[in-house]
Design a protein around this motif. Structure first.
Motif, mmCIF file in Angstrom:
data_model
loop_
_atom_site.group_PDB
_atom_site.id
_atom_site.type_symbol
_atom_site.label_atom_id
_atom_site.label_comp_id
_atom_site.label_asym_id
_atom_site.label_seq_id
_atom_site.Cartn_x
_atom_site.Cartn_y
_atom_site.Cartn_z
ATOM 1 N N PRO A 86 0.813 -1.223 0.000
ATOM 2 C CA PRO A 86 0.000 0.000 0.000
ATOM 3 C C PRO A 86 0.845 1.271 0.000
ATOM 4 O O PRO A 86 0.725 2.110 -0.886
ATOM 5 N N ASP A 87 1.657 1.452 1.028
ATOM 6 C CA ASP A 87 2.627 2.546 1.097
ATOM 7 C C ASP A 87 3.592 2.231 2.223
ATOM 8 O O ASP A 87 3.331 1.370 3.071
ATOM 9 N N ALA A 88 4.707 2.923 2.264
ATOM 10 C CA ALA A 88 5.780 2.608 3.204
ATOM 11 C C ALA A 88 5.451 2.995 4.635
ATOM 12 O O ALA A 88 6.211 2.662 5.545
ATOM 13 N N GLY A 89 4.350 3.671 4.864
ATOM 14 C CA GLY A 89 3.947 4.016 6.214
ATOM 15 C C GLY A 89 2.879 3.090 6.771
ATOM 16 O O GLY A 89 2.423 3.288 7.892
ATOM 17 N N SER A 90 2.482 2.071 6.016
ATOM 18 C CA SER A 90 1.415 1.163 6.442
ATOM 19 C C SER A 90 1.987 0.063 7.332
ATOM 20 O O SER A 90 2.916 -0.646 6.933
ATOM 21 N N THR A 91 1.418 -0.088 8.528
ATOM 22 C CA THR A 91 1.898 -1.138 9.429
ATOM 23 C C THR A 91 1.613 -2.516 8.860
ATOM 24 O O THR A 91 2.520 -3.326 8.660
ATOM 25 N N SER A 92 0.339 -2.813 8.587
ATOM 26 C CA SER A 92 -0.016 -4.146 8.110
ATOM 27 C C SER A 92 0.369 -4.370 6.654
ATOM 28 O O SER A 92 0.602 -5.508 6.248
ATOM 29 N N GLY A 93 0.434 -3.292 5.875
ATOM 30 C CA GLY A 93 0.730 -3.441 4.458
ATOM 31 C C GLY A 93 2.199 -3.400 4.112
ATOM 32 O O GLY A 93 2.582 -3.763 2.989
ATOM 33 N N TYR A 94 3.037 -2.992 5.074
ATOM 34 C CA TYR A 94 4.465 -2.869 4.759
ATOM 35 C C TYR A 94 5.364 -3.231 5.942
ATOM 36 O O TYR A 94 6.138 -4.186 5.887
ATOM 37 N N LEU A 95 5.264 -2.453 7.039
ATOM 38 C CA LEU A 95 6.220 -2.618 8.127
ATOM 39 C C LEU A 95 6.188 -4.009 8.738
ATOM 40 O O LEU A 95 7.235 -4.562 9.099
ATOM 41 N N ALA A 96 4.995 -4.602 8.875
ATOM 42 C CA ALA A 96 4.900 -5.934 9.475
ATOM 43 C C ALA A 96 5.535 -7.006 8.603
ATOM 44 O O ALA A 96 5.894 -8.092 9.101
ATOM 45 N N ILE A 97 5.683 -6.716 7.324
ATOM 46 C CA ILE A 97 6.250 -7.700 6.404
ATOM 47 C C ILE A 97 7.778 -7.694 6.452
ATOM 48 O O ILE A 97 8.422 -8.715 6.205
ATOM 49 N N LEU A 98 8.376 -6.564 6.793
ATOM 50 C CA LEU A 98 9.838 -6.456 6.771
ATOM 51 C C LEU A 98 10.533 -7.503 7.640
ATOM 52 O O LEU A 98 11.485 -8.146 7.189
ATOM 53 N N PRO A 99 10.095 -7.713 8.904
ATOM 54 C CA PRO A 99 10.752 -8.768 9.684
ATOM 55 C C PRO A 99 10.591 -10.152 9.067
ATOM 56 O O PRO A 99 11.511 -10.974 9.135
ATOM 57 N N MET A 100 9.447 -10.433 8.467
ATOM 58 C CA MET A 100 9.228 -11.737 7.836
ATOM 59 C C MET A 100 10.216 -11.958 6.697
ATOM 60 O O MET A 100 10.798 -13.038 6.555
ATOM 61 N N LEU A 101 10.411 -10.921 5.892
ATOM 62 C CA LEU A 101 11.363 -11.040 4.783
ATOM 63 C C LEU A 101 12.790 -11.153 5.294
ATOM 64 O O LEU A 101 13.575 -11.991 4.813
ATOM 65 N N ALA A 102 13.131 -10.326 6.281
ATOM 66 C CA ALA A 102 14.503 -10.338 6.800
ATOM 67 C C ALA A 102 14.840 -11.678 7.447
ATOM 68 O O ALA A 102 15.938 -12.227 7.244
ATOM 69 N N GLU A 103 13.906 -12.211 8.251
ATOM 70 C CA GLU A 103 14.163 -13.470 8.945
ATOM 71 C C GLU A 103 14.304 -14.641 7.980
ATOM 72 O O GLU A 103 14.905 -15.663 8.325
ATOM 73 N N ASN A 104 13.760 -14.511 6.783
ATOM 74 C CA ASN A 104 13.852 -15.581 5.782
ATOM 75 C C ASN A 104 14.852 -15.256 4.672
ATOM 76 O O ASN A 104 14.879 -15.938 3.640
ATOM 77 N N ASN A 105 15.660 -14.199 4.903
ATOM 78 C CA ASN A 105 16.711 -13.796 3.942
ATOM 79 C C ASN A 105 16.156 -13.575 2.537
ATOM 80 O O ASN A 105 16.747 -13.994 1.535
ATOM 81 N N ILE A 106 15.002 -12.917 2.497
ATOM 82 C CA ILE A 106 14.350 -12.668 1.214
ATOM 83 C C ILE A 106 14.644 -11.243 0.759
ATOM 84 O O ILE A 106 14.449 -10.290 1.503
ATOM 85 N N GLN A 107 15.110 -11.116 -0.464
ATOM 86 C CA GLN A 107 15.339 -9.821 -1.092
ATOM 87 C C GLN A 107 14.372 -9.687 -2.271
ATOM 88 O O GLN A 107 14.589 -10.289 -3.326
ATOM 89 N N PRO A 108 13.287 -8.929 -2.111
ATOM 90 C CA PRO A 108 12.386 -8.753 -3.258
ATOM 91 C C PRO A 108 13.096 -8.085 -4.422
ATOM 92 O O PRO A 108 14.153 -7.460 -4.256
#
Length: 365
Positions: free
Chosen positions: A170-192
């Motif tokens: 949605p946008d970089a300020g969205s908790t559920s649409g962006y920020l909450a996803i960052l730890p999931m990607l980082a913990e799984n070593n995912i680089q979009p």
């Protein structure tokens, strides 16, 4: 675009927000994480007797997440109910942005209340000690989740398959649409790979539906199951059962997306009019850990006695029919109730901010 660059962008966005607020708000001492709200100053204590009078009404701020007219009219219903219960007077307003709401609360440390989301609460708490009292309940839940959506006919089967894929959010300020996803990607070593800022949750769903992106992140709400069946619980599959997907359709009045008695409540439902087959085309790959719901928070030096009166009145109001014409209105915030909240519950949001590239210490600068 790599995740590292995206982190830098959200960090820069949040840093800009903090600098703007620091420039506009009065000078206050930031509250350390987990610390109690500041004690009222002598001047504030002297004014306490006037707070809530007709001459000095309590300010109630709402973030502009839906139509401002809906918020104001529903907010006035709440204000009237609280006035009748406590004898206190309130004035309702909708600042022009989330940032402006935080600014207004910090600028009114003795006499303001804010209906602010978790991210806004963490920022306000760090900036000036705004203190949470309640969190929203929606359909029985005092938490919500983020979700990752992919096409049913695509080749993405696991989180690892997201590596290098195009991400719509949605946008970089969205908790559920962006920020909450960052730890999931980082913990799984995912680089979009490429990213697409879609301008809203519906836009992010649309991007995957139209194959403009490989995956999307949006808010997740559990489906409502048919009456008589046990409700969805954490750990259950997040999506509609596979055998019911073909049955998903929009109701005749267009108000709901139903799948043989199951009601879809996640972000896909917002695309139901434009794409009635959205569930047939898009599935849920994964959901995030739970995130505490939006808050009702008090300014840092709000008089304790008045706060207790208002809290009791809010609990009583939440159990009335008038609540459904106010905060509970689905065109307003859709809170079906409230529950007590603590500052520590929002540490998960602080973690999201940390992963985005900004330290918590920077939030108070």
């Amino acid at each position: 675009m790599q995740l590292k660059r995206t982190r830098f962008q959200v960090g820069a966005l949040l840093l800009l927000l903090v600098l703007v607020l620091s420039a506009c708000a009065p000078v206050v001492t930031p509250a350390p994480q987990g610390a109690a709200a500041p004690e009222p100053t002598a001047e504030a204590t002297g004014e306490a007797a006037d707070i809530g009078s007709e001459a000095h009404p309590i300010k109630v701020f709402f973030v502009p997440s839906v139509d401002a007219q809906v918020i104001v009219s529903g907010g006035e219903i709440m204000a009237q109910a609280l006035n009748e219960a406590t004898g206190l007077h309130f004035t309702v307003s909708v600042p022009t942005s989330y940032a402006a709401t935080i600014e207004e609360m910090c600028a009114s440390p003795t006499d303001s209340i804010g209906f602010i989301p978790g991210l806004g609460y963490v920022l306000a708490n760090q900036l000036c000690g705004v203190d949470v009292a309640f969190k929203a309940i929606r359909f029985g839940w005092d938490v919500y989740w983020a979700q990752i959506l992919v096409r049913r006919d695509g080749d993405i089967q696991t989180l690892a398959d997201l590596n290098g894929k195009k991400w719509a959010y949605p946008d970089a300020g969205s908790t559920s649409g962006y920020l909450a996803i960052l730890p999931m990607l980082a913990e799984n070593n995912i680089q979009p790979g490429e990213t697409l800022e879609a301008g809203g949750h519906t836009g992010a769903v649309r991007a995957v539906y139209l194959e403009q992106a490989d995956f999307a992140s949006t808010f997740y709400s559990p489906p409502l199951k048919p009456e008589g069946e046990p409700p969805w619980q954490p750990g259950d599959p997040p999506d509609i059962p596979d055998e019911l997907v073909d049955e998903c359709a929009v109701t005749e009045d267009g108000s709901r997306l139903m799948c043989d008695g199951w009601r879809v409540l996640d972000a896909r439902a917002s695309l139901r009019q434009e794409a009635p087959d959205v569930v047939q085309k898009i599935r849920i790959l994964a959901i995030s850990p739970p995130i505490p719901n939006d808050t009702l928070s008090f300014s840092p030096q709000f008089p304790a006695e008045l706060r207790s009166q208002i809290e009791e009145a809010l609990i009583a109001f939440s159990q009335t029919e008038a609540w459904n014409e106010s905060i509970g209105n689905q065109d307003f915030y859709g809170w079906t109730g409230i529950a007590p909240a603590s500052d520590e519950e929002y540490d998960v949001v602080r973690k999201m901010i940390e992963v985005s590239g900004m330290s918590l210490e920077d939030l108070g600068q």
